[in-house]
Design an enzyme around this catalytic site. Structure first.
Site, short mmCIF file in Angstrom:
data_model
loop_
_atom_site.label_atom_id
_atom_site.label_comp_id
_atom_site.label_asym_id
_atom_site.label_seq_id
_atom_site.Cartn_x
_atom_site.Cartn_y
_atom_site.Cartn_z
N ARG A 247 -26.32 3.09 31.94
CA ARG A 247 -27.34 3.36 31.19
C ARG A 247 -28.57 3.42 31.76
O ARG A 247 -28.82 2.57 32.51
CB ARG A 247 -27.42 2.75 29.79
CG ARG A 247 -26.56 3.06 28.77
CD ARG A 247 -26.82 4.23 27.99
NE ARG A 247 -25.90 4.52 26.75
CZ ARG A 247 -24.85 5.22 27.06
NH1 ARG A 247 -24.54 5.79 28.30
NH2 ARG A 247 -23.95 5.77 26.08
N GLU A 276 -34.72 9.02 29.47
CA GLU A 276 -34.32 10.37 29.85
C GLU A 276 -34.12 10.98 28.36
O GLU A 276 -34.21 10.60 27.34
CB GLU A 276 -32.76 10.28 30.15
CG GLU A 276 -31.84 9.65 29.23
CD GLU A 276 -30.40 9.42 29.74
OE1 GLU A 276 -30.21 8.78 30.84
OE2 GLU A 276 -29.37 9.88 29.22
N HIS A 294 -27.14 13.02 33.26
CA HIS A 294 -26.23 12.32 32.49
C HIS A 294 -24.91 13.08 32.01
O HIS A 294 -24.66 13.33 30.96
CB HIS A 294 -26.94 11.96 30.83
CG HIS A 294 -26.36 10.83 30.15
ND1 HIS A 294 -26.91 10.00 29.54
CD2 HIS A 294 -24.94 10.33 30.27
CE1 HIS A 294 -26.07 8.90 28.84
NE2 HIS A 294 -24.80 9.26 29.52
C1 DGY Z 1 -20.81 7.49 26.89
O1 DGY Z 1 -20.17 7.75 26.36
O2 DGY Z 1 -21.57 6.36 26.87
C2 DGY Z 1 -21.63 8.35 27.98
O3 DGY Z 1 -22.59 7.90 28.42
C3 DGY Z 1 -21.57 9.70 27.53
O4 DGY Z 1 -22.71 9.48 26.68
#
Ligand code: DGY
Length: 337
Positions: A247, A276, A294
């Site tokens: 993240r 983002e 992402h």
């Molecule tokens: C998640 O599942 O957390 C991935 O980052 C996709 O958003």
């Protein structure tokens, strides 16, 4: 269609972002559905207006679900994230109001590990930089030191966050590329899980110091905010790479840009960013960082599986059954289900 004003006896559900058509069809078999076919990222007020009267939310994982929103929508009983990460949801606030939150673990593990490993390799071998070099017409001759990077095979792979995805990346490194695996995690894995990977639990300090390629797979929380900042980057090898598929916010992007520019680490691969889809302008200007939008879980099969699990959770929970992957099962049974 505004489900909240409908006279149907079916519970009303909001799908926050565009999804595969079969998802909408499936949910429409159980609920009065309001969807978002044109995939507008609704401003908070607009999202809140559309959430009015809904019992369930099918969330992309990008919608912020906090106490103020929950208080404004007392009809809301289930928030179903199609992502594994759920840092968009204030779980304490959900607990206090008896709202169930669910996520989509498991179904995206291998796909996200594929991307994480690929991004780490692209970073180590300077693949994005090399492609830009070729496309811009600069390739006029072979040279002994043209775009030399660092080896992945046989190197030390460091993993921060040894959950499902971290272990899947470690497996690729240990079994596919002969890498030495070291990791740091909130808790140490059982020996039976460490042994097949030859994985060694180390302190965060040793992880930073010894990794040739450090991959971040730790969930985002207040505790992991800026887990990698200037002080941590300073402890890494100048030849090391850093890859983040977890993240934004786990890395201090401004500090990373400085470290990359000053050669304190060799390169970085980022699939996620603070704030983002905005990306720090200093990162955009650097050659030694591979930037992806992402896409960790973005394969057709996996995105369908994530949607499918999010549907399963919503249908089960609002139907009074046990959802497959609840985050806060302590709020069950749901009021009114
Ligand atoms: C998640 O599942 O957390 C991935 O980052 C996709 O958003």
């Amino acid at each position: 269609m505004s489900a909240s004003s409908s006279t149907s006896s079916k519970p009303a559900v909001l799908i926050a972002r565009a999804v595969f058509p079969e998802v909408t069809r499936r949910l429409a078999g159980h609920f009065e559905v309001e969807s978002n076919h044109d995939d507008t990222v609704w401003p908070r007020e607009e999202f809140s207006r559309r959430l009015h009267g809904k019992a369930g939310l099918f969330s992309s994982g990008g919608e912020r679900i906090d106490a103020a929103l929950l208080d404004a929508h007392p009809a809301l009983r289930v928030v179903s994230n199609m992502s594994v990460g759920y840092n968009n949801i204030d779980i304490e606030a959900c607990n206090a109001r008896g709202v169930l939150a669910t996520n989509a673990p498991g179904v995206l593990t291998e796909t996200t590990a594929d991307l994480g490993f690929a991004l780490m390799m692209a970073t180590a071998r300077r693949m994005a930089e090399a492609e830009r070099y070729l496309r811009s017409g600069q390739w006029t001759k072979w040279s002994f030191d043209l775009l030399t990077g660092s080896d992945v095979h046989g190197a030390t792979l460091g993993i921060l966050g040894m959950g499902r995805i971290g272990q899947a990346i470690a497996r690729r490194g240990a079994l596919g590329f002969g890498m030495r695996v070291i990791y740091h995690n909130r808790s140490r894995l059982p020996a039976a899980d460490e042994a097949p990977l030859g994985a060694r639990y180390v302190s965060k300090q040793a992880l930073l110091r010894d990794s040739d390629h450090l991959v971040l797979v730790v969930p985002y929380s207040a505790a992991s905010h800026h887990a990698i900042g200037a002080a941590e980057l300073a402890q890494m090898k100048p030849t090391a790479t850093l890859t983040n598929v977890a993240r934004g916010g786990i890395v201090d992007d401004a500090a990373l840009a400085v470290a990359l520019r000053e050669g304190r680490i060799a390169a970085a691969g980022l699939d996620v960013f603070e704030g983002e889809p905005q990306v720090h302008s200093a990162l955009l200007a650097l050659p030694n960082v591979v930037l992806l939008p992402h896409i960790g879980s973005a394969t057709e099969v996996t995105r369908r599986a994530m949607c499918g699990l999010a549907c399963d959770n919503l249908i089960a929970a609002l139907g009074g059954a046990a959802p497959p992957t609840p985050i806060n099962p302590q709020v069950l049974p749901l009021r009114g289900a």
